[in-house]
Scaffold this active site. Structure first.
Site, mmCIF file in Angstrom:
data_model
loop_
_atom_site.group_PDB
_atom_site.id
_atom_site.type_symbol
_atom_site.label_atom_id
_atom_site.label_comp_id
_atom_site.label_asym_id
_atom_site.label_seq_id
_atom_site.Cartn_x
_atom_site.Cartn_y
_atom_site.Cartn_z
ATOM 1 N N ARG A 2 3.447 25.008 -0.576
ATOM 2 C CA ARG A 2 3.273 24.585 -2.138
ATOM 3 C C ARG A 2 1.776 24.703 -2.226
ATOM 4 O O ARG A 2 1.130 23.849 -2.809
ATOM 5 C CB ARG A 2 3.662 23.364 -2.292
ATOM 6 C CG ARG A 2 5.296 23.477 -2.684
ATOM 7 C CD ARG A 2 5.959 22.305 -2.591
ATOM 8 N NE ARG A 2 6.802 21.767 -1.497
ATOM 9 C CZ ARG A 2 7.023 20.636 -1.225
ATOM 10 N NH1 ARG A 2 6.417 19.664 -1.678
ATOM 11 N NH2 ARG A 2 7.669 20.406 -0.034
ATOM 12 N N ARG A 6 1.825 21.174 -8.154
ATOM 13 C CA ARG A 6 1.522 20.285 -9.345
ATOM 14 C C ARG A 6 0.526 19.377 -8.787
ATOM 15 O O ARG A 6 -0.128 18.766 -9.910
ATOM 16 C CB ARG A 6 2.848 19.299 -9.345
ATOM 17 C CG ARG A 6 3.892 19.980 -9.967
ATOM 18 C CD ARG A 6 5.213 19.246 -9.772
ATOM 19 N NE ARG A 6 5.652 19.171 -8.491
ATOM 20 C CZ ARG A 6 6.718 18.486 -8.009
ATOM 21 N NH1 ARG A 6 7.429 17.737 -8.811
ATOM 22 N NH2 ARG A 6 6.825 18.604 -6.524
ATOM 23 N N ARG A 15 3.191 24.926 -16.600
ATOM 24 C CA ARG A 15 4.479 24.263 -16.524
ATOM 25 C C ARG A 15 4.914 23.498 -17.820
ATOM 26 O O ARG A 15 5.959 23.349 -17.965
ATOM 27 C CB ARG A 15 4.688 23.340 -15.109
ATOM 28 C CG ARG A 15 4.682 24.208 -13.913
ATOM 29 C CD ARG A 15 6.154 24.749 -13.723
ATOM 30 N NE ARG A 15 7.119 23.627 -13.184
ATOM 31 C CZ ARG A 15 8.117 23.058 -13.946
ATOM 32 N NH1 ARG A 15 8.417 23.799 -15.034
ATOM 33 N NH2 ARG A 15 8.789 22.131 -13.392
ATOM 34 N N ASP A 53 10.724 30.473 -5.193
ATOM 35 C CA ASP A 53 11.116 29.038 -4.411
ATOM 36 C C ASP A 53 12.356 29.856 -3.396
ATOM 37 O O ASP A 53 12.795 30.947 -3.752
ATOM 38 C CB ASP A 53 11.785 28.177 -5.452
ATOM 39 C CG ASP A 53 12.204 26.830 -4.681
ATOM 40 O OD1 ASP A 53 11.081 25.879 -4.592
ATOM 41 O OD2 ASP A 53 13.275 26.482 -4.333
ATOM 42 N N TYR A 134 21.359 22.693 0.494
ATOM 43 C CA TYR A 134 21.278 22.640 -0.942
ATOM 44 C C TYR A 134 22.428 23.266 -1.590
ATOM 45 O O TYR A 134 22.961 22.675 -2.569
ATOM 46 C CB TYR A 134 19.952 23.612 -1.383
ATOM 47 C CG TYR A 134 18.752 23.108 -1.140
ATOM 48 C CD1 TYR A 134 17.930 21.741 -1.839
ATOM 49 C CD2 TYR A 134 17.819 23.257 -0.235
ATOM 50 C CE1 TYR A 134 17.135 21.387 -1.777
ATOM 51 C CE2 TYR A 134 16.691 22.888 0.197
ATOM 52 C CZ TYR A 134 16.338 21.690 -0.775
ATOM 53 O OH TYR A 134 15.065 20.901 -0.516
HETATM 54 C C1 LIG Z 1 6.925 28.554 -0.273
HETATM 55 C C2 LIG Z 1 7.503 27.888 -1.574
HETATM 56 C C3 LIG Z 1 8.608 26.966 -1.939
HETATM 57 N N1 LIG Z 1 8.644 26.164 -2.751
HETATM 58 C C4 LIG Z 1 7.448 26.796 -3.689
HETATM 59 C C5 LIG Z 1 6.678 27.879 -2.903
HETATM 60 C C6 LIG Z 1 5.585 28.832 -3.542
HETATM 61 C C7 LIG Z 1 4.639 29.070 -2.826
HETATM 62 C C8 LIG Z 1 3.526 28.016 -2.532
HETATM 63 O O1 LIG Z 1 2.565 27.924 -3.339
HETATM 64 O O2 LIG Z 1 3.667 27.537 -1.462
HETATM 65 C C9 LIG Z 1 7.102 26.451 -5.004
HETATM 66 C C10 LIG Z 1 7.442 25.226 -5.701
HETATM 67 N N2 LIG Z 1 8.938 24.727 -5.710
HETATM 68 C C11 LIG Z 1 8.830 23.679 -6.235
HETATM 69 C C12 LIG Z 1 7.673 23.086 -6.662
HETATM 70 C C13 LIG Z 1 7.284 22.135 -7.606
HETATM 71 C C14 LIG Z 1 6.750 22.313 -9.015
HETATM 72 C C15 LIG Z 1 7.601 22.212 -10.178
HETATM 73 O O3 LIG Z 1 8.400 21.505 -10.236
HETATM 74 O O4 LIG Z 1 6.791 22.833 -11.003
HETATM 75 C C16 LIG Z 1 6.721 24.329 -6.340
HETATM 76 C C17 LIG Z 1 5.364 24.609 -6.439
HETATM 77 C C18 LIG Z 1 10.108 22.843 -6.413
HETATM 78 C C19 LIG Z 1 10.759 22.457 -5.280
HETATM 79 N N3 LIG Z 1 11.558 23.456 -4.487
HETATM 80 C C20 LIG Z 1 12.020 22.740 -3.363
HETATM 81 C C21 LIG Z 1 11.886 21.459 -3.286
HETATM 82 C C22 LIG Z 1 11.825 20.252 -2.134
HETATM 83 C C23 LIG Z 1 12.923 19.447 -2.631
HETATM 84 C C24 LIG Z 1 13.430 18.631 -1.767
HETATM 85 O O5 LIG Z 1 12.728 17.642 -0.889
HETATM 86 O O6 LIG Z 1 14.729 18.772 -1.548
HETATM 87 C C25 LIG Z 1 10.801 21.054 -4.445
HETATM 88 C C26 LIG Z 1 10.246 19.856 -4.935
HETATM 89 C C27 LIG Z 1 12.794 23.301 -2.392
HETATM 90 C C28 LIG Z 1 12.096 24.282 -1.472
HETATM 91 N N4 LIG Z 1 11.165 25.138 -1.777
HETATM 92 C C29 LIG Z 1 10.363 25.564 -0.704
HETATM 93 C C30 LIG Z 1 10.886 24.998 0.490
HETATM 94 C C31 LIG Z 1 10.565 25.098 1.866
HETATM 95 C C32 LIG Z 1 9.277 24.467 2.059
HETATM 96 C C33 LIG Z 1 9.257 23.031 2.121
HETATM 97 O O7 LIG Z 1 9.918 22.540 3.189
HETATM 98 O O8 LIG Z 1 8.756 22.376 1.266
HETATM 99 C C34 LIG Z 1 11.790 24.021 0.029
HETATM 100 C C35 LIG Z 1 12.378 23.007 0.752
HETATM 101 C C36 LIG Z 1 9.453 26.676 -0.764
#
Ligand SMILES: Cc1c2[nH]c(c1CCC(=O)O)Cc1[nH]c(c(CCC(=O)O)c1C)Cc1[nH]c(c(CCC(=O)O)c1C)Cc1[nH]c(c(CCC(=O)O)c1C)C2
Length: 340
Positions: A2, A6, A15, A53, A134
């Protein structure tokens, strides 16, 4: 992890106007958001990771996925029993990974051009067990009881689902390379929910298959695995899979991880070198600057002078101060110069 997100005001501004998956699906927006951290920290970041994602795979397989602001992913119609597998579209006539996920390929190609060689671009996928979690839970979970109940109650259906996700993920990674990704990462974020025994049955074989498929087709593309919480599997990941880089979270001591991986490779008679990535506790970005500097330098020293990619042990958090991230990045550079 990430790297875009945010904690950056410029990301939040985009966003306000755009739904999460709309950003993923619009190449110009995905490129803009991917570049935001690269622009903000010039000379400090060594790679960009495409904005997308892990849940684009369940979407491609026919599931609805919403990103609920402040909460995370929500799948309103989760898979509840084995017969729900029939709802997935991956085995229907005419299903094509390339067509379903073409928007990610376009975002990657567009971003490669916009980066103009400044830093390499990473592509990624979610690993089968994490995506299954998921798809069965319908979102994040504290216990993963529904998804784990599947593993234990209907192991055959679980293996069928994991195998199908793995096939899509492997093809998707190769497609990302063809679109312009220069390195790849596989996220098994919920590995730590599994016992070593269950990791060996329900995660490792699919990670191994994905790595083998990608390495066969793209032998020169560095491949990273992040199996969060799976300390117990370091040796297996090093000796039984083709991943070049193992990313570790902060619950493993870097020096101990280095020793374990090298010892396992030696006893397996392997001449290959496995790079380690990680692993600062992201919460240390909430510490005062001196503590953050000291702990970052300690981390770099513990990994050693070579074979380390500095990273956080998990993702950036919305409350992080972007200036603290700058302190982390600057310290990584000064500490690694000092080590060399
Ligand atoms: C590699 C990546 C991910 N998500 C995002 C990226 C983009 C690239 C980056 O900038 O890193 C954007 C990415 N994805 C998300 C965001 C949040 C922003 C938003 O709502 O705008 C961002 C920047 C939303 C998201 N998407 C996900 C979550 C986790 C939720 C949970 O705890 O169950 C969340 C919060 C699922 C997700 N997504 C991802 C993972 C694997 C890494 C990790 O363990 O964190 C997982 C589990 C991978």
């Amino acid at each position: 992890m990430r790297q875009a997100g945010r904690y950056l005001p410029e990301f939040r501004a985009i966003r306000v106007e755009n739904d999460f998956f709309n950003v993923c699906r619009t190449p110009e927006l995905a490129t803009e958001v991917t570049l935001q951290p690269i622009r903000r920290y010039p000379e400090l970041l060594d790679a960009a990771i495409i904005f997308s994602d892990i849940l684009v795979i369940p979407q491609a397989m026919g599931m609805q996925v919403e990103m609920v602001p402040g909460k995370g992913p929500h799948l309103p119609e989760p898979l509840r029993e084995p017969r729900d597998l029939a709802r997935l579209t991956d085995q229907r006539k005419g299903f094509s990974v390339g067509r379903e996920l073409d928007y990610v390929y376009k975002a990657i190609t567009n971003t490669r051009h916009a980066l103009a060689g400044r830093v390499p671009l990473l592509g990624f996928v979610g690993a089968p067990w994490t995506l299954m979690a998921y798809m069965v839970e319908g979102g994040g979970s504290k216990t993963f009881a529904e998804a784990k109940a599947w593993l234990f109650r209907c192991p055959q259906a679980a293996h069928e689902l994991l195998r199908r996700i793995a096939a899509v993920a492997a093809e998707f990674l190769v497609g990302q390379v063809h679109a312009g990704a220069q390195a790849l990462q596989v996220f098994e974020s919920w590995a730590g929910e599994l016992s070593p025994r269950d990791f060996a049955e329900f995660s490792l074989p699919y990670l191994r298959q994905i790595a083998a498929h990608v390495k066969q087709r793209c032998p020169d593309v560095p491949l990273t695995v992040f199996a969060k919480g799976a300390h117990y599997a370091l040796e297996q990941l090093a000796t039984e899979t083709a991943f070049d880089v193992i990313s570790i979270d902060w619950t493993i001591d870097p020096a101990a991880a280095r020793i374990r991986v090298d010892r396992a490779l030696r006893s397996a008679g392997s001449a290959r070198r496995v790079v380690l990535q990680g692993n600062l506790d992201p919460t240390l970005l909430f510490a005062d600057e001196d503590t953050l500097r000291r702990r970052t330098a300690e981390m770099c020293a513990s990994f050693g002078a070579t074979g380390h990619i500095a990273n956080l042990g998990h993702g950036m958090m919305p409350a992080h101060d972007p200036e603290r991230l700058r302190v982390f990045l600057q310290t990584v550079h000064s500490a690694s110069r000092a080590l060399r």
